[in-house]
Design a protein around this motif. Structure first.
Motif, PDB file in Angstrom:
ATOM      1  N   UNK A  75       9.135 -13.430   5.552  1.00 33.04           N
ATOM      2  CA  UNK A  75       8.418 -12.651   6.567  1.00 33.04           C
ATOM      3  C   UNK A  75       7.837 -11.367   5.978  1.00 33.04           C
ATOM      4  N   UNK A  76       8.006 -11.196   4.664  1.00 31.34           N
ATOM      5  CA  UNK A  76       7.482 -10.002   4.005  1.00 31.34           C
ATOM      6  C   UNK A  76       6.080 -10.218   3.456  1.00 31.34           C
ATOM      7  N   UNK A  77       5.767  -9.457   2.405  1.00 34.97           N
ATOM      8  CA  UNK A  77       4.411  -9.498   1.836  1.00 34.97           C
ATOM      9  C   UNK A  77       4.491  -9.653   0.323  1.00 34.97           C
ATOM     10  N   UNK A  78       3.547 -10.387  -0.210  1.00 36.61           N
ATOM     11  CA  UNK A  78       3.419 -10.490  -1.664  1.00 36.61           C
ATOM     12  C   UNK A  78       2.415  -9.427  -2.098  1.00 36.61           C
ATOM     13  N   UNK A  79       2.882  -8.482  -2.902  1.00 39.33           N
ATOM     14  CA  UNK A  79       2.045  -7.352  -3.292  1.00 39.33           C
ATOM     15  C   UNK A  79       1.126  -7.733  -4.452  1.00 39.33           C
ATOM     16  N   UNK A  80       0.042  -6.997  -4.650  1.00 37.24           N
ATOM     17  CA  UNK A  80      -0.896  -7.326  -5.738  1.00 37.24           C
ATOM     18  C   UNK A  80      -0.222  -7.314  -7.116  1.00 37.24           C
ATOM     19  N   UNK A  81       0.851  -6.533  -7.275  1.00 37.50           N
ATOM     20  CA  UNK A  81       1.541  -6.513  -8.573  1.00 37.50           C
ATOM     21  C   UNK A  81       2.531  -7.671  -8.726  1.00 37.50           C
ATOM     22  N   UNK A  82       2.559  -8.609  -7.772  1.00 33.36           N
ATOM     23  CA  UNK A  82       3.395  -9.796  -7.895  1.00 33.36           C
ATOM     24  C   UNK A  82       4.791  -9.627  -7.328  1.00 33.36           C
ATOM     25  N   UNK A  83       5.090  -8.440  -6.790  1.00 33.73           N
ATOM     26  CA  UNK A  83       6.416  -8.238  -6.202  1.00 33.73           C
ATOM     27  C   UNK A  83       6.444  -8.741  -4.763  1.00 33.73           C
ATOM     28  N   UNK A  84       7.645  -9.150  -4.326  1.00 32.33           N
ATOM     29  CA  UNK A  84       7.835  -9.590  -2.952  1.00 32.33           C
ATOM     30  C   UNK A  84       8.450  -8.424  -2.172  1.00 32.33           C
ATOM     31  N   UNK A  85       7.760  -7.973  -1.145  1.00 32.73           N
ATOM     32  CA  UNK A  85       8.224  -6.830  -0.362  1.00 32.73           C
ATOM     33  C   UNK A  85       8.851  -7.304   0.940  1.00 32.73           C
ATOM     34  N   UNK A  86      10.078  -6.875   1.202  1.00 33.24           N
ATOM     35  CA  UNK A  86      10.722  -7.241   2.465  1.00 33.24           C
ATOM     36  C   UNK A  86       9.930  -6.663   3.629  1.00 33.24           C
ATOM     37  N   UNK A  87       9.737  -7.463   4.652  1.00 29.26           N
ATOM     38  CA  UNK A  87       8.918  -7.042   5.786  1.00 29.26           C
ATOM     39  C   UNK A  87       9.641  -6.117   6.748  1.00 29.26           C
ATOM     40  N   UNK A  88      10.942  -5.881   6.518  1.00 37.20           N
ATOM     41  CA  UNK A  88      11.694  -5.078   7.495  1.00 37.20           C
ATOM     42  C   UNK A  88      11.717  -3.599   7.102  1.00 37.20           C
ATOM     43  N   UNK A  89      12.245  -3.258   5.899  1.00 39.21           N
ATOM     44  CA  UNK A  89      12.335  -1.842   5.491  1.00 39.21           C
ATOM     45  C   UNK A  89      11.720  -1.605   4.126  1.00 39.21           C
ATOM     46  N   UNK A  90      11.056  -2.632   3.557  1.00 32.94           N
ATOM     47  CA  UNK A  90      10.201  -2.396   2.406  1.00 32.94           C
ATOM     48  C   UNK A  90      10.808  -2.458   1.022  1.00 32.94           C
ATOM     49  N   UNK A  91      12.053  -2.913   0.856  1.00 25.80           N
ATOM     50  CA  UNK A  91      12.553  -3.113  -0.517  1.00 25.80           C
ATOM     51  C   UNK A  91      11.628  -4.099  -1.239  1.00 25.80           C
ATOM     52  N   UNK A  92      11.457  -3.903  -2.555  1.00 27.41           N
ATOM     53  CA  UNK A  92      10.582  -4.794  -3.330  1.00 27.41           C
ATOM     54  C   UNK A  92      11.399  -5.512  -4.399  1.00 27.41           C
ATOM     55  N   UNK A  93      11.082  -6.790  -4.617  1.00 29.81           N
ATOM     56  CA  UNK A  93      11.833  -7.640  -5.543  1.00 29.81           C
ATOM     57  C   UNK A  93      10.887  -8.284  -6.555  1.00 29.81           C
TER      58      UNK A  93
END
Ligand code: FES
Ligand SMILES: [Fe+2]
Length: 363
Positions: A75-93
């Protein structure tokens, strides 16, 4: 092999969750379904997995939950730098499941902020995933290079979910005697009931053959052979590799002629448990030969895909779902179910033995 009631196939069960092989490669998706820039989620062996393409283009697979408050990562977002961002509070993986950015407070990343990652290999246009704890060896992926070399002979890649445990579906595909009844008028007919059946094992690879001589050719085989041919010899050779990776070499030729003089197609059948009672079914096809008339090929390809979808989704799927529900009800009544085995069960029986051996060694 005569008809018999040998009990060595083991009891049937509507819930075989404890029997999933883990240290093996499973088909997660067709490569084309994991598009660049998008997030793809799928349940495999009962576990929700989120797939995405890292900045390098390689596919990453993470457990689909955030370690903060367990929101699904898909339910998050795939950022342009290739990281997966959680859609709830924004942690990036990152692709390895490490948290690489915390937008809150002083930005310190807690040690627990990581997500389990699964080994993934993309090969033959397929995304393969390893769900076990042992080292994932890409050399163990079964050979589906036929998909890469097919060119214009490649059919449509398709996917459906069966409401049935993988054992029901594998047994369906390793005993193709059902095509004369369940797929009558598409893949079989009354003349395709009698058959010579063969079972051959090479290592843990299984081959199950069905051959018929001088029979009325089912419509789908006429499409890939000669539209006006009435009778012929039919062959089907199913290759199976654990846990549910199959290629069916099938076709028809003139009575008494060699297979090289005939034609047909290779059916690709790839099974992955979604849960204990549902199964992902990825399927495709590769024709042996193109038509003499090139302009007919697109229409033939579309018709093959249409007929196979009808057979699998409209005929196999409801039968196996009903079969599973019946077994579940009988088990709930306390009945121990042992199938009354027939000669056509030689392939499924061998499959069961190989799987039991592999499961015993799986940890
Ligand atoms: S649940 Fe993912 S950042 Fe909070
Ligand atoms: Fe079928």
């Amino acid at each position: 092999m005569p008809s018999s009631t040998q009990p060595d196939i083991g009891e049937m069960s509507s819930d075989a969750s404890s029997r999933f092989l883990r240290n093996t490669w499973y088909v997660a998706a067709w490569s084309q379904d994991v598009a660049a820039g998008s997030i793809f989620s799928r349940r495999i062996l009962g576990e929700r997995v989120v797939f995405f393409r890292a900045a390098t283009g390689t596919v990453a697979a993470l457990a689909d939950y955030c370690p903060h408050r367990f929101a699904p990562l898909h339910l998050g977002a795939l950022l342009p730098n290739g990281r997966l961002q959680c859609g709830y509070h924004g942690l990036e993986f990152d692709a390895a499941g490490a948290c690489v950015h915390n937008p809150h407070g002083n930005g310190v990343i807690p040690p627990a902020a990581h997500v389990p990652a699964y080994p993934v290999v993309e090969r033959h246009g397929i995304v393969w995933i390893w769900m076990g704890k042992r080292t994932a060896d890409p050399a163990l992926i079964p050979d589906f290079s036929i998909l890469e070399d097919a060119g214009e002979k490649l059919g449509r890649h398709d996917h459906i979910i069966f409401d049935a445990n993988i054992d029901f579906v594998t047994t369906n595909l390793l005993d193709l005697s059902h095509v004369s009844f369940l797929h009558e008028g598409i893949l079989g007919n009354a003349e395709t009931i009698a058959a010579d059946i063969g079972v051959r094992q090479e290592g843990t690879t299984l081959f199950v053959t069905r051959e018929q001589s001088n029979v009325r050719i089912p419509p789908l085989y006429r499409l890939t052979y000669k539209p006006d041919a009435e009778v012929g010899d039919l062959w089907r050779v199913m290759r199976w590799d654990a846990p549910g990776c199959m290629i069916l070499d099938s076709g028809t030729t003139a009575p008494g002629a060699s297979r090289d003089d005939g034609s047909g197609y290779y059916g690709i059948h790839l099974l992955t448990p979604e849960t204990a009672t549902t199964t992902h079914y990825h399927f495709s096809s590769v024709r042996r030969h193109l038509s003499a008339i090139e302009s007919q090929d697109e229409a033939i390809k579309a018709e093959i895909a249409r007929l196979r979808r009808i057979a699998f989704e409209g005929q196999d799927a409801p039968m196996m779902a009903a079969q599973q529900e019946t077994v579940r009800e009988l088990e709930a009544q306390g009945r121990m179910l042992r199938p009354a085995l027939l000669s056509v069960d030689a392939g499924p029986q061998r499959y069961r033995r190989i799987m039991d051996t592999l499961l015993a060694a799986d940890s």
